[in-house]
Design an enzyme around this catalytic site. Structure first.
Site, PDB file in Angstrom:
ATOM      1  N   GLY A  69       0.806  -1.212   0.000  1.00 29.29           N
ATOM      2  CA  GLY A  69       0.000   0.000   0.000  1.00 29.29           C
ATOM      3  C   GLY A  69       0.843   1.268   0.000  1.00 29.29           C
ATOM      4  N   THR A  70       1.921   1.244   0.736  1.00 36.12           N
ATOM      5  CA  THR A  70       2.777   2.433   0.832  1.00 36.12           C
ATOM      6  C   THR A  70       3.344   2.795  -0.540  1.00 36.12           C
ATOM      7  OG1 THR A  70       3.349   1.854   3.103  1.00 36.12           O
ATOM      8  CG2 THR A  70       4.830   3.388   1.983  1.00 36.12           C
ATOM      9  N   ASN A 149      -7.936   4.237   8.699  1.00 37.85           N
ATOM     10  CA  ASN A 149      -7.420   3.050   9.374  1.00 37.85           C
ATOM     11  C   ASN A 149      -7.610   3.080  10.891  1.00 37.85           C
ATOM     12  OD1 ASN A 149      -5.436   5.080   8.373  1.00 37.85           O
ATOM     13  ND2 ASN A 149      -4.129   4.159   9.921  1.00 37.85           N
ATOM     14  N   SER A 197      -3.604  -3.089  -0.585  1.00 40.54           N
ATOM     15  CA  SER A 197      -2.502  -3.829   0.036  1.00 40.54           C
ATOM     16  C   SER A 197      -2.968  -5.235   0.373  1.00 40.54           C
ATOM     17  CB  SER A 197      -2.051  -3.114   1.304  1.00 40.54           C
ATOM     18  OG  SER A 197      -1.098  -3.905   1.982  1.00 40.54           O
ATOM     19  N   THR A 235      11.421  -7.661 -11.158  1.00 42.65           N
ATOM     20  CA  THR A 235      10.842  -8.993 -11.343  1.00 42.65           C
ATOM     21  C   THR A 235       9.693  -9.184 -10.363  1.00 42.65           C
ATOM     22  OG1 THR A 235      12.978  -9.798 -12.082  1.00 42.65           O
ATOM     23  CG2 THR A 235      11.381 -11.469 -11.375  1.00 42.65           C
ATOM     24  N   CYS A 324       2.613   1.872  15.066  1.00 51.30           N
ATOM     25  CA  CYS A 324       3.780   2.749  15.124  1.00 51.30           C
ATOM     26  C   CYS A 324       5.042   1.924  14.961  1.00 51.30           C
ATOM     27  CB  CYS A 324       3.801   3.585  16.394  1.00 51.30           C
ATOM     28  SG  CYS A 324       3.993   2.629  17.886  1.00 51.30           S
TER      29      CYS A 324
HETATM   30  C1  LIG Z   1      -1.594  -0.413   6.063  1.00 48.67           C
HETATM   31  C2  LIG Z   1      -1.990   0.767   5.280  1.00 48.67           C
HETATM   32  C3  LIG Z   1      -1.154   1.282   4.282  1.00 48.67           C
HETATM   33  C4  LIG Z   1       0.208   0.734   4.011  1.00 48.67           C
HETATM   34  O1  LIG Z   1       0.181  -0.507   3.353  1.00 48.67           O
HETATM   35  P1  LIG Z   1       1.485  -1.430   3.390  1.00 48.67           P
HETATM   36  O2  LIG Z   1       1.140  -2.570   2.476  1.00 48.67           O
HETATM   37  O3  LIG Z   1       1.674  -1.844   4.806  1.00 48.67           O
HETATM   38  O4  LIG Z   1       2.626  -0.619   2.857  1.00 48.67           O
HETATM   39  C5  LIG Z   1      -1.601   2.366   3.563  1.00 48.67           C
HETATM   40  N1  LIG Z   1      -2.795   2.923   3.814  1.00 48.67           N
HETATM   41  C6  LIG Z   1      -3.637   2.456   4.752  1.00 48.67           C
HETATM   42  C7  LIG Z   1      -4.953   3.112   4.961  1.00 48.67           C
HETATM   43  C8  LIG Z   1      -3.260   1.361   5.529  1.00 48.67           C
HETATM   44  O5  LIG Z   1      -4.079   0.917   6.480  1.00 48.67           O
END
Ligand SMILES: *Cc1c(COP(=O)(O)O)cnc(C)c1O
Length: 392
Positions: A69-70, A149, A197, A235, A324
């Site tokens: 997600g990041t 979140n 994610s 890859t 955190c």
């Molecule tokens: C966990 C989260 C992310 C980050 O995703 P990762 O796969 O851990 O990098 C981004 N946005 C939200 C809202 C999340 O809860």
């Protein structure tokens, strides 16, 4: 153990592990290779792509696999700025995940202007504020989280995307928490970019996706061998992608069979009992327009850090809000952005369920929580506004 931190990460489901194993053990070919052994991996990646696309009602060719997600969030923002070099303004909200918030803060240091829409007590931003914040010709992107979140509060994404579109501005949403818990449709919502994610929906960590609408201009963040249609080189994480596809397929099927209602039942059973049995408790965030699995609770006069330690001793895993990485306890900036005091932010805990949890676990968690809160309050009888009396 009672695991109530499913917004931080989830258990990889058995079906997902089973789907992945062949690609770790035997089918290790490079999906870009021309021989049949490589093509087997390619086919598995493409099946997963179709499954992830189906979860959000996208076309498979609009899905770009990322490391999570990041990376998806960072790519969305960086791409919009790179593709529109004359635009130096971003619009976002005070409710964003740090993957968006801290990227925006870093860009501010480089001269990009960022407007953060404020939140009301329920956790919502105002659509009129959004309309006023957009500057056609200057705003490169509007980025708004689908579901927060920490509180689970759902943003009015369709209305917000509509406003951005009317001004010809690209719209991104971080739907990492929403996908798999509530219906998320890129078609119905009209978003241009959307982050996902794997590990928030029972796939492994280290895999995610960015939906990129076929009509927008895109600039890759990671450049190299040209994988993922030149949109994300490197890859492919074949096993991770296969697992993500399997988890997305399960989520889609189960959403159609009442996953959302089932999650809500479990969360509400827990939440109603907490509010009834533990004095001085309140929910943070709107109680209706919220993820079905998330409960962010304020415990008046209770230090959340201490509470989490007592809960951990009893095997209950939950967290202060956002995970955190530093281990340093900081009051939630999202709860403070909703107009609450630092004190309230420091006395709030997030409980997040998945369907791996049982009603029995929810009931036991309430009991354990009740005991822990009483223990903290008995050694620190101070309530808001009163003088703290130290025990001799
Ligand atoms: C966990 C989260 C992310 C980050 O995703 P990762 O796969 O851990 O990098 C981004 N946005 C939200 C809202 C999340 O809860």
């Amino acid at each position: 153990m009672i695991y109530l931190d499913n917004n931080a990460t989830t258990r990889v489901r058995e079906e997902v592990i089973e789907a992945m194993l062949p690609f770790l053990r035997d089918s290790y070919g490079n999906p870009s290779a021309g021989y049949n052994f490589g093509k087997r991996a390619r086919e598995a990646v493409e099946t997963a792509r179709a499954r992830v696309a189906a979860l959000i009602e996208a076309r498979p060719e609009e899905i770009v696999f990322t490391s999570g997600g990041t990376e998806a969030d960072n790519t969305a923002i960086a791409s919009c700025l790179a593709a529109q070099p004359d635009c130096n303004h971003l619009v976002t909200t005070a409710a964003e995940h740090s993957a968006v918030e801290k990227h925006c803060a870093a860009l501010e240091n480089k001269g990009i202007e960022v407007t953060r829409l404020p939140l009301d007590r329920e956790g919502f931003f105002d659509l009129e504020d959004l309309r006023k914040a957009i500057r056609p010709g200057e705003t490169a992107l509007v980025s708004i989280i689908w579901a927060n979140n920490e509180t689970g509060v759902l943003s009015p994404i369709r209305e917000a995307a509509q406003i951005a579109r009317e001004s010809g501005v690209v719209f991104h949403s971080d739907a990492v928490q929403a996908a798999g818990k509530v219906p998320v449709s890129v078609e119905e919502s009209g978003v241009h970019l959307l982050s996902l994610s794997g590990h928030k929906l029972h796939a492994p960590k280290g895999v995610g996706a960015l939906y990129v609408n076929r009509l927008i201009r895109f600039q890759p963040l990671i450049i190299g061998g040209g994988q993922e249609g030149e949109k994300r080189s490197g890859t492919e994480n074949v096993a991770g992608i296969v697992g993500f596809g399997a988890a997305a397929e399960l989520a889609r099927e189960e959403l159609g069979r009442g996953r959302e209602q089932e999650l809500r039942g479990l969360r509400d059973r827990f939440e109603h009992a907490v509010l009834k049995e533990i004095e001085g408790t309140e929910i943070n965030g709107d109680r209706e327009r919220r993820l079905p699995n998330t409960s962010n609770i304020y415990f008046e006069g209770v230090d959340a850090e201490g509470l989490l330690i007592l809960l951990d001793e009893e095997g209950v895993c939950c967290s202060p809000g956002s995970a955190c990485s530093t281990g340093v306890f900081e009051p939630s900036r999202v709860i403070m952005a909703m107009g609450f005091t630092k004190e309230r932010a420091k006395s709030s805990v997030r409980f997040s369920f998945s369907l791996e949890n049982t009603e029995d676990e929810a009931d036991r968690a309430v009991e354990i929580l009740g005991r822990a809160v009483s223990r903290i309050r008995s050694v620190r009888p101070a309530r808001k506004g009163r003088v703290i009396v130290r025990e001799s």
